[in-house]
Design a protein around this motif. Structure first.
Motif, PDB file in Angstrom:
ATOM      1  N   GLN A   1      68.943 -27.863  71.756  1.00 24.01           N
ATOM      2  CA  GLN A   1      67.505 -28.048  71.585  1.00 24.01           C
ATOM      3  C   GLN A   1      67.141 -29.516  71.690  1.00 24.01           C
ATOM      4  N   GLY A   2      66.198 -29.815  72.582  1.00 23.74           N
ATOM      5  CA  GLY A   2      65.707 -31.177  72.729  1.00 23.74           C
ATOM      6  C   GLY A   2      64.399 -31.359  71.991  1.00 23.74           C
TER       7      GLY A   2
ATOM      8  N   THR B   1      65.619 -37.592  74.842  1.00 29.38           N
ATOM      9  CA  THR B   1      67.078 -37.747  74.717  1.00 29.38           C
ATOM     10  C   THR B   1      67.620 -37.194  73.406  1.00 29.38           C
ATOM     11  N   LEU B   2      66.736 -36.801  72.484  1.00 26.71           N
ATOM     12  CA  LEU B   2      67.204 -36.310  71.183  1.00 26.71           C
ATOM     13  C   LEU B   2      67.631 -34.855  71.298  1.00 26.71           C
ATOM     14  N   ALA B   3      68.918 -34.598  71.078  1.00 24.06           N
ATOM     15  CA  ALA B   3      69.458 -33.242  71.171  1.00 24.06           C
ATOM     16  C   ALA B   3      70.026 -32.823  69.823  1.00 24.06           C
TER      17      ALA B   3
ATOM     18  N   MET C   1      66.437 -36.449  79.681  1.00 19.48           N
ATOM     19  CA  MET C   1      67.454 -37.399  80.136  1.00 19.48           C
ATOM     20  C   MET C   1      68.796 -37.169  79.436  1.00 19.48           C
ATOM     21  N   HIS C   2      69.030 -35.948  78.995  1.00 18.72           N
ATOM     22  CA  HIS C   2      70.260 -35.574  78.286  1.00 18.72           C
ATOM     23  C   HIS C   2      70.702 -34.229  78.844  1.00 18.72           C
ATOM     24  N   GLU C   3      71.872 -34.191  79.460  1.00 19.23           N
ATOM     25  CA  GLU C   3      72.309 -32.973  80.139  1.00 19.23           C
ATOM     26  C   GLU C   3      72.604 -31.820  79.172  1.00 19.23           C
ATOM     27  N   GLY C   4      72.777 -32.109  77.893  1.00 14.51           N
ATOM     28  CA  GLY C   4      73.051 -31.046  76.937  1.00 14.51           C
ATOM     29  C   GLY C   4      71.817 -30.299  76.473  1.00 14.51           C
ATOM     30  N   ILE C   5      70.631 -30.810  76.785  1.00  8.37           N
ATOM     31  CA  ILE C   5      69.374 -30.197  76.339  1.00  8.37           C
ATOM     32  C   ILE C   5      68.982 -29.062  77.284  1.00  8.37           C
ATOM     33  N   LYS C   6      68.679 -27.893  76.714  1.00 11.31           N
ATOM     34  CA  LYS C   6      68.304 -26.719  77.499  1.00 11.31           C
ATOM     35  C   LYS C   6      66.892 -26.222  77.180  1.00 11.31           C
ATOM     36  N   ASN C   7      66.300 -26.701  76.091  1.00 15.70           N
ATOM     37  CA  ASN C   7      64.932 -26.366  75.698  1.00 15.70           C
ATOM     38  C   ASN C   7      64.306 -27.621  75.093  1.00 15.70           C
TER      39      ASN C   7
END
Length: 234
Positions: free
Chosen positions: A146-147, A140-142, A181-187
């Motif tokens: 970048q996750g 969940t860390l964005a 579990m975070h929709e903003g993460i792409k990698n």
């Protein structure tokens, strides 16, 4: 994964003592709810965030509601309930969403392994009869798109990587499945800047033959759906 009952919306006031959060309901009432996440929850627990919670409908529970989702200021949905990750991983494995794991059979959850009876999240057999052990991690860390995993120092996560290397040494397949579990993460990548030991151990495990995959999810107040793989950055 569909939520069995409609989630209730609120606004986060504060999260504290790891397992508790104070929220304000639509009618203005302030209540305390259960927070099912022991991590740092950086960027996921900011005061004023819109959140959703599930209702246990259990009058004997001290805290009737459980925090499930949060939404960032730019609209990205986050599932903060880390217990959902294993369920989503199971659905993804059943649906053959991860190509390298699309031939699995006899999928079993929470199997014990090794001298210390450590529990592995999922166990199965591949098409050639090799046992596949799968450790699931919730991400969940964005930081931008970048996750990172973990979101704080995690000796337990390092120990899990050591166990996976033991499984590989014993002739099995060993897998880390990051459920994003975070929709903003792409990698996704190991959080070198937060837990250097984990990052080093992850690099060692990958070189040893442990497989790493990152699973993306669509998240809404109605449910969460695994959708495919995200790139893994070094």
């Amino acid at each position: 994964m569909k939520f069995l009952n409609p989630l209730r919306q609120a606004v986060l006031l504060k999260r504290y003592k790891r397992f508790l959060a104070d929220v304000q309901l639509v009618n203005g009432e302030v209540i305390t709810i259960h927070c099912p996440n022991t991590g740092a929850m950086t960027g996921c627990a900011e005061s004023g965030m819109k959140i959703w919670m599930s209702d246990s409908s259990n009058p004997k529970r001290k805290y009737r509601y459980t925090w499930e989702l949060a939404q960032t200021n730019n609209g990205d949905m986050i599932c903060v309930n880390t217990h959902r990750a294993n369920q989503l991983a199971g659905e993804a494995l059943d649906s053959n969403i991860v190509p390298a794991l699309s031939d699995l059979a006899n999928l079993v959850a929470e199997r014990k392994y090794g001298y210390d009876n450590r529990r592995i999240d999922w166990c199965a057999e591949d098409a050639v009869g090799q046992t596949v052990f799968i450790e699931v991690k919730s991400v969940t860390l964005a930081e931008g798109a970048q996750g990172f995993f973990p979101d704080t120092v995690s000796k337990r996560a390092v120990d899990h990587l050591r166990s996976l290397q033991d499984m590989k040494s014993d002739g099995h397949r060993a897998v880390v499945l990051y459920v994003v579990m975070h929709e903003g993460i792409k990698n996704v990548q190991a959080a070198h800047h937060l837990d250097a030991k984990y990052a080093a151990m992850a690099a060692q495990a990958e070189a040893f033959g442990v497989e790493f995959y990152a699973l993306s999810c669509d998240i809404s107040e109605h449910g969460i759906t695994p959708t495919g793989l995200l790139p893994m950055n070094k």
